[in-house]
Motif scaffolding. Structure first.
Motif, PDB file in Angstrom:
ATOM      1  N   THR A 197      18.976  33.401  77.621  1.00 34.25           N
ATOM      2  CA  THR A 197      19.356  34.031  76.507  1.00 34.25           C
ATOM      3  C   THR A 197      18.045  34.005  75.535  1.00 34.25           C
ATOM      4  N   ILE A 198      17.895  34.886  74.692  1.00 32.34           N
ATOM      5  CA  ILE A 198      16.834  35.314  73.909  1.00 32.34           C
ATOM      6  C   ILE A 198      17.216  35.369  72.434  1.00 32.34           C
ATOM      7  N   ALA A 199      16.673  34.373  71.675  1.00 27.18           N
ATOM      8  CA  ALA A 199      16.841  34.440  70.469  1.00 27.18           C
ATOM      9  C   ALA A 199      15.841  34.373  69.579  1.00 27.18           C
ATOM     10  N   GLY A 200      15.535  35.397  68.839  1.00 32.21           N
ATOM     11  CA  GLY A 200      14.223  35.705  68.040  1.00 32.21           C
ATOM     12  C   GLY A 200      13.002  35.769  69.063  1.00 32.21           C
ATOM     13  N   CYS A 201      12.124  34.843  68.952  1.00 27.53           N
ATOM     14  CA  CYS A 201      10.986  34.639  69.950  1.00 27.53           C
ATOM     15  C   CYS A 201      10.901  33.522  70.893  1.00 27.53           C
ATOM     16  N   GLU A 202      12.264  33.014  70.976  1.00 30.17           N
ATOM     17  CA  GLU A 202      12.474  31.917  72.100  1.00 30.17           C
ATOM     18  C   GLU A 202      13.271  32.434  73.023  1.00 30.17           C
ATOM     19  N   VAL A 203      13.136  31.916  74.241  1.00 31.54           N
ATOM     20  CA  VAL A 203      13.847  32.004  75.385  1.00 31.54           C
ATOM     21  C   VAL A 203      14.643  30.635  75.716  1.00 31.54           C
ATOM     22  N   ARG A 204      15.887  30.825  75.615  1.00 32.93           N
ATOM     23  CA  ARG A 204      16.678  29.517  75.837  1.00 32.93           C
ATOM     24  C   ARG A 204      17.246  29.540  77.198  1.00 32.93           C
ATOM     25  N   LEU A 205      17.330  28.507  77.864  1.00 32.73           N
ATOM     26  CA  LEU A 205      17.591  28.401  79.277  1.00 32.73           C
ATOM     27  C   LEU A 205      18.588  27.103  79.244  1.00 32.73           C
ATOM     28  N   ARG A 206      19.810  27.478  80.055  1.00 30.62           N
ATOM     29  CA  ARG A 206      20.789  26.570  80.194  1.00 30.62           C
ATOM     30  C   ARG A 206      21.043  26.366  81.827  1.00 30.62           C
ATOM     31  N   VAL A 207      20.842  24.992  82.337  1.00 33.48           N
ATOM     32  CA  VAL A 207      20.841  24.961  83.664  1.00 33.48           C
ATOM     33  C   VAL A 207      22.026  23.728  84.074  1.00 33.48           C
ATOM     34  N   THR A 208      22.744  23.802  85.144  1.00 32.52           N
ATOM     35  CA  THR A 208      23.828  22.957  85.669  1.00 32.52           C
ATOM     36  C   THR A 208      22.962  21.696  86.163  1.00 32.52           C
ATOM     37  N   ALA A 209      21.939  21.752  86.464  1.00 30.63           N
ATOM     38  CA  ALA A 209      21.274  20.811  87.174  1.00 30.63           C
ATOM     39  C   ALA A 209      21.072  19.407  86.028  1.00 30.63           C
ATOM     40  N   THR A 232       9.119  16.177  80.396  1.00 28.72           N
ATOM     41  CA  THR A 232      10.169  15.169  79.714  1.00 28.72           C
ATOM     42  C   THR A 232      10.828  15.550  78.713  1.00 28.72           C
ATOM     43  N   THR A 233      10.594  16.852  77.897  1.00 30.35           N
ATOM     44  CA  THR A 233      11.346  17.283  76.938  1.00 30.35           C
ATOM     45  C   THR A 233      12.016  18.304  76.985  1.00 30.35           C
ATOM     46  N   ARG A 234      12.943  18.968  76.139  1.00 32.83           N
ATOM     47  CA  ARG A 234      13.628  20.143  76.174  1.00 32.83           C
ATOM     48  C   ARG A 234      12.705  21.361  75.805  1.00 32.83           C
ATOM     49  N   VAL A 235      11.620  21.312  75.017  1.00 33.06           N
ATOM     50  CA  VAL A 235      10.777  22.329  74.709  1.00 33.06           C
ATOM     51  C   VAL A 235       9.792  22.187  75.998  1.00 33.06           C
ATOM     52  N   LYS A 236       9.533  23.575  76.619  1.00 35.52           N
ATOM     53  CA  LYS A 236       8.525  23.698  77.776  1.00 35.52           C
ATOM     54  C   LYS A 236       7.657  24.680  77.167  1.00 35.52           C
ATOM     55  N   LEU A 237       6.423  24.534  77.908  1.00 38.67           N
ATOM     56  CA  LEU A 237       5.313  25.328  77.819  1.00 38.67           C
ATOM     57  C   LEU A 237       5.186  25.975  79.278  1.00 38.67           C
TER      58      LEU A 237
END
Length: 67
Positions: free
Chosen positions: A11-23, A56-61
């Motif tokens: 999903t895209i929220a503003g300037c963020e791309v949010r990813l949800r994965v089942t892994a 190791t964090t939820r925020v990725k580059l």
């Protein structure tokens, strides 16, 4: 990024791309799932994406190779 989600989703929220994965967030499985999901969403091969920061964090580059 949200590991262990009920389904894979981008999903895209503003300037963020949010990813949800089942892994699960163990042994890098969630990071690899994120990279594959993002590559598919961008219609690019997985090899064009590189995780620069946030293993190791939820925020990725993530870097995307030029065409």
């Amino acid at each position: 990024m949200t590991p262990g989600a009920g389904r894979d989703e981008v999903t895209i929220a503003g300037c963020e791309v949010r990813l949800r994965v089942t892994a699960p967030p163990a042994d890098g499985a969630a990071n690899e799932a994120v990279m594959r999901l993002l590559a598919a969403a961008l219609v690019r091969p997985r090899r064009d994406l590189t995780l620069l920061r946030g293993a190791t964090t939820r925020v990725k580059l993530i870097a995307l190779a030029p065409d």
